[in-house]
Design a protein around this motif. Structure first.
Motif, PDB file in Angstrom:
ATOM      1  N   SER A 130       0.708  -1.256   0.169  1.00 28.74           N
ATOM      2  CA  SER A 130       0.084   0.070  -0.023  1.00 28.74           C
ATOM      3  C   SER A 130       0.885   1.368  -0.041  1.00 28.74           C
ATOM      4  CB  SER A 130      -0.919   0.007   1.133  1.00 28.74           C
ATOM      5  OG  SER A 130      -1.732  -1.095   1.230  1.00 28.74           O
ATOM      6  N   GLY A 131       2.132   1.023   0.186  1.00 30.25           N
ATOM      7  CA  GLY A 131       3.088   2.355  -0.090  1.00 30.25           C
ATOM      8  C   GLY A 131       3.371   2.942   1.418  1.00 30.25           C
ATOM      9  N   GLU A 132       4.236   3.927   1.350  1.00 24.35           N
ATOM     10  CA  GLU A 132       4.947   4.578   2.493  1.00 24.35           C
ATOM     11  C   GLU A 132       3.763   5.213   3.560  1.00 24.35           C
ATOM     12  OE1 GLU A 132       7.860   8.193   3.495  1.00 24.35           O
ATOM     13  OE2 GLU A 132       6.775   8.136   1.574  1.00 24.35           O
ATOM     14  N   GLY A 133       4.253   4.768   4.654  1.00 26.16           N
ATOM     15  CA  GLY A 133       3.143   5.238   5.957  1.00 26.16           C
ATOM     16  C   GLY A 133       2.259   4.325   6.094  1.00 26.16           C
ATOM     17  N   THR A 134       2.163   3.404   5.313  1.00 26.30           N
ATOM     18  CA  THR A 134       0.893   2.378   5.632  1.00 26.30           C
ATOM     19  C   THR A 134       1.330   1.204   6.549  1.00 26.30           C
ATOM     20  OG1 THR A 134       1.112   1.145   3.530  1.00 26.30           O
ATOM     21  CG2 THR A 134      -0.271   3.154   3.515  1.00 26.30           C
ATOM     22  N   LYS A 135       0.361   0.629   7.322  1.00 32.78           N
ATOM     23  CA  LYS A 135       0.387  -0.632   8.004  1.00 32.78           C
ATOM     24  C   LYS A 135      -0.296  -1.707   7.620  1.00 32.78           C
ATOM     25  CE  LYS A 135       2.159   1.878  11.934  1.00 32.78           C
ATOM     26  NZ  LYS A 135       1.683   1.987  13.557  1.00 32.78           N
ATOM     27  N   VAL A 136       0.002  -2.815   7.724  1.00 32.82           N
ATOM     28  CA  VAL A 136      -1.125  -3.953   7.509  1.00 32.82           C
ATOM     29  C   VAL A 136      -0.815  -4.858   8.767  1.00 32.82           C
ATOM     30  CG1 VAL A 136      -1.051  -4.043   5.167  1.00 32.82           C
ATOM     31  CG2 VAL A 136       0.523  -5.616   6.172  1.00 32.82           C
ATOM     32  N   TRP A 137      -1.691  -5.837   9.085  1.00 33.96           N
ATOM     33  CA  TRP A 137      -1.817  -6.399  10.310  1.00 33.96           C
ATOM     34  C   TRP A 137      -2.272  -7.830  10.194  1.00 33.96           C
ATOM     35  CZ3 TRP A 137      -0.058  -3.801  14.252  1.00 33.96           C
ATOM     36  CH2 TRP A 137      -0.248  -2.471  14.529  1.00 33.96           C
ATOM     37  N   SER A 138      -1.766  -8.996  10.667  1.00 36.08           N
ATOM     38  CA  SER A 138      -1.875 -10.436  10.653  1.00 36.08           C
ATOM     39  C   SER A 138      -3.587 -10.380  11.330  1.00 36.08           C
ATOM     40  CB  SER A 138      -1.019 -11.388  10.940  1.00 36.08           C
ATOM     41  OG  SER A 138      -1.402 -12.442  11.069  1.00 36.08           O
ATOM     42  N   ASN A 139      -4.040 -11.462  10.878  1.00 35.88           N
ATOM     43  CA  ASN A 139      -5.239 -11.783  11.463  1.00 35.88           C
ATOM     44  C   ASN A 139      -4.871 -12.423  13.141  1.00 35.88           C
ATOM     45  OD1 ASN A 139      -7.277 -11.143   9.686  1.00 35.88           O
ATOM     46  ND2 ASN A 139      -6.628 -12.824   8.620  1.00 35.88           N
ATOM     47  N   ASP A 140      -5.894 -12.667  13.825  1.00 39.09           N
ATOM     48  CA  ASP A 140      -5.542 -13.337  15.243  1.00 39.09           C
ATOM     49  C   ASP A 140      -5.114 -14.835  14.965  1.00 39.09           C
ATOM     50  OD1 ASP A 140      -6.202 -11.155  16.635  1.00 39.09           O
ATOM     51  OD2 ASP A 140      -8.224 -11.862  17.049  1.00 39.09           O
ATOM     52  N   GLY A 141      -4.270 -15.484  15.581  1.00 32.87           N
ATOM     53  CA  GLY A 141      -3.841 -16.842  15.584  1.00 32.87           C
ATOM     54  C   GLY A 141      -3.009 -17.043  16.678  1.00 32.87           C
ATOM     55  N   GLY A 142      -2.125 -18.160  16.420  1.00 30.51           N
ATOM     56  CA  GLY A 142      -1.282 -18.598  17.552  1.00 30.51           C
ATOM     57  C   GLY A 142      -0.360 -17.674  17.592  1.00 30.51           C
ATOM     58  N   ARG A 143       0.701 -17.845  18.692  1.00 31.45           N
ATOM     59  CA  ARG A 143       1.840 -16.984  18.922  1.00 31.45           C
ATOM     60  C   ARG A 143       2.820 -16.950  17.901  1.00 31.45           C
ATOM     61  NH1 ARG A 143       5.172 -17.081  24.513  1.00 31.45           N
ATOM     62  NH2 ARG A 143       6.794 -15.817  23.657  1.00 31.45           N
ATOM     63  N   ILE A 144       3.412 -16.069  17.265  1.00 34.07           N
ATOM     64  CA  ILE A 144       4.458 -15.785  16.508  1.00 34.07           C
ATOM     65  C   ILE A 144       5.981 -16.086  17.010  1.00 34.07           C
ATOM     66  CG2 ILE A 144       5.781 -14.324  14.762  1.00 34.07           C
ATOM     67  CD1 ILE A 144       3.318 -12.963  14.369  1.00 34.07           C
ATOM     68  N   TRP A 145       6.532 -17.230  16.636  1.00 35.41           N
ATOM     69  CA  TRP A 145       7.575 -17.696  17.095  1.00 35.41           C
ATOM     70  C   TRP A 145       9.057 -17.223  16.426  1.00 35.41           C
ATOM     71  CZ3 TRP A 145       7.606 -19.533  21.606  1.00 35.41           C
ATOM     72  CH2 TRP A 145       6.398 -20.378  21.995  1.00 35.41           C
ATOM     73  N   ASP A 146       8.794 -17.194  15.035  1.00 35.34           N
ATOM     74  CA  ASP A 146      10.113 -16.621  14.142  1.00 35.34           C
ATOM     75  C   ASP A 146       9.654 -15.712  13.303  1.00 35.34           C
ATOM     76  OD1 ASP A 146      11.935 -18.889  15.222  1.00 35.34           O
ATOM     77  OD2 ASP A 146      10.436 -20.141  14.138  1.00 35.34           O
TER      78      ASP A 146
END
Length: 72
Positions: A31-47
């Protein structure tokens, strides 16, 4: 995942959830500079690691960040 540079390159992160599962997922921000995206809920991120998508060259990626995996 936040894109912090106006350089026409998309960014993405590679990550693994739910240790000991070794499936690696990708989360893209196109989406370009200054934008953020988020992952859906799920298990803990390990790596995880962040990357910049380069059209001609190999992508530029950080080292892998790894949480301490529990044993037992």
């Amino acid at each position: 995942m936040e894109d912090t540079k106006g350089d026409s390159h998309s960014v993405y992160t590679r990550y693994n959830r739910n240790y000991p599962d070794n499936e690696v997922y990708s989360l893209w921000n196109k989406s370009g500079e200054g934008t953020k995206v988020w992952s859906n809920d799920g298990g803990r991120i390990w790596d995880m690691r962040a990357c910049v998508s380069l059209q001609v060259e190999p992508d530029s990626c950080s080292d892998w960040w790894t949480d301490n995996h529990p044993h037992g």
